[in-house]
Design a protein around this motif. Structure first.
Motif, PDB file in Angstrom:
ATOM      1  N   HIS A  62      33.119 -48.713 -11.704  1.00 16.72           N
ATOM      2  CA  HIS A  62      33.447 -50.068 -12.268  1.00 16.72           C
ATOM      3  C   HIS A  62      33.589 -51.073 -10.938  1.00 16.72           C
TER       4      HIS A  62
ATOM      5  N   THR B  98      29.068 -42.913 -12.240  1.00 10.86           N
ATOM      6  CA  THR B  98      29.173 -44.120 -12.785  1.00 10.86           C
ATOM      7  C   THR B  98      30.585 -44.758 -12.240  1.00 10.86           C
TER       8      THR B  98
ATOM      9  N   ASN C  32      34.251 -47.535 -20.183  1.00 13.27           N
ATOM     10  CA  ASN C  32      32.764 -47.142 -20.481  1.00 13.27           C
ATOM     11  C   ASN C  32      32.299 -46.097 -19.647  1.00 13.27           C
TER      12      ASN C  32
ATOM     13  N   PRO D  13      34.937 -51.992 -18.445  1.00 14.44           N
ATOM     14  CA  PRO D  13      34.211 -51.078 -17.489  1.00 14.44           C
ATOM     15  C   PRO D  13      34.714 -49.751 -17.091  1.00 14.44           C
TER      16      PRO D  13
END
Length: 269
Positions: free
Chosen positions: A192, A190, A256, A253
């Motif tokens: 940002h 993941t 998360n 972001p």
């Protein structure tokens, strides 16, 4: 030869293991031995103890003998003679409910990787308490140019998961092309959208209106320092980190992305 062997009453028969009984006081942290659900005692319902985990999820468990683990050892929970009075719930810097009275777990095989030491320090500042309870280690990389090869060397699997936090993970970027090569189901990448993890800190936390716009071709950190009148990046980073107290000081972001990684690497195999 004796037909029935030794005397069954011989030996150290008096020292049979007895599972200790523990009062299920408010905020006592235990683990359900069958499911692995770990949480703090918050009350009782219909003869069962109610546990709440770090995400605020609650589950009821019957008070069966040796049904729980306390510091890794089997215990039998019993309802206190007086009803538990919930203490004021302290929250960690990440916003999750603090787990009191529990020591950090031995590190699990699963890991979270971040791009550099600044990312690692910021993650520790906000999610350190959660990660210690879960037994998850955060390791900084020296960039992600060789991410695919490093993932293969790590050899991820069902009980050895890997989460990777990437800076500037946007469509069409160099980072997105590198990440696309990682296809293991036991790895979650993941990220940002910010150029650097510095930029994931809210400008208001630093007392500025916005992050400076750095012209293309100039190193971003050096450009930021020049625009803000700071002598060198190391000095700027110390200032940034000193102004971060909790998740409220960073952009959504990043929050998360980290929450997804923590959930992924702590999911039971």
């Amino acid at each position: 030869m004796r037909r029935y062997g030794d005397d069954v009453l011989a030996g150290d028969w008096r020292r049979r293991k007895v599972t200790p009984e523990v009062d299920a006081e408010a905020d006592l942290v235990v683990e359900d031995a069958d499911s692995g659900f770990c949480g703090a005692v918050v009350g009782f319902e219909a003869g069962a103890v109610v546990l709440e985990d770090r995400h605020g999820r609650r589950r009821n468990f019957p008070l069966l003998p040796a049904a729980f683990l306390l510091d890794g050892r089997p215990v039998t929970l019993r309802r206190p003679t007086r009803a538990p009075v919930p203490a004021a719930r302290r929250r960690t810097a990440s916003g999750s409910i603090a787990v009191e009275g529990v020591r950090a777990q031995v590190a699990k095989a699963s890991r979270i990787w971040v791009e550099g030491v600044h990312d690692a320090a910021l993650v520790e500042r906000i999610w350190g308490d959660d990660l210690r309870v879960e037994g998850v280690v955060v390791e900084p990389l020296d960039g992600i140019d060789a991410l695919d090869a490093e993932v293969r060397d790590f050899a991820p699997g069902p009980g050895r998961r890997l989460g990777v936090l990437v800076d500037h993970l946007v469509a069409g970027s160099k980072e997105s092309r590198i990440v696309a090569k990682v296809t293991s189901p036991h790895v979650l990448v993941t990220g940002h959208p910010y150029v650097d993890v510095w930029q994931a800190v809210k400008p208001a936390a630093l007392g500025i209106r916005a992050w400076p716009v750095v012209p293309p071709g100039r190193p971003w950190k050096e450009g930021v320092c020049a625009a803000l009148g700071v002598a060198e990046p190391a000095e700027m980073w110390r200032h940034i980190l000193s102004r971060v107290d909790s998740f409220a000081d960073v952009e959504t972001p990043l929050i998360n992305a980290m929450e997804r990684l923590i959930d992924f690497v702590t999911e039971p195999a």
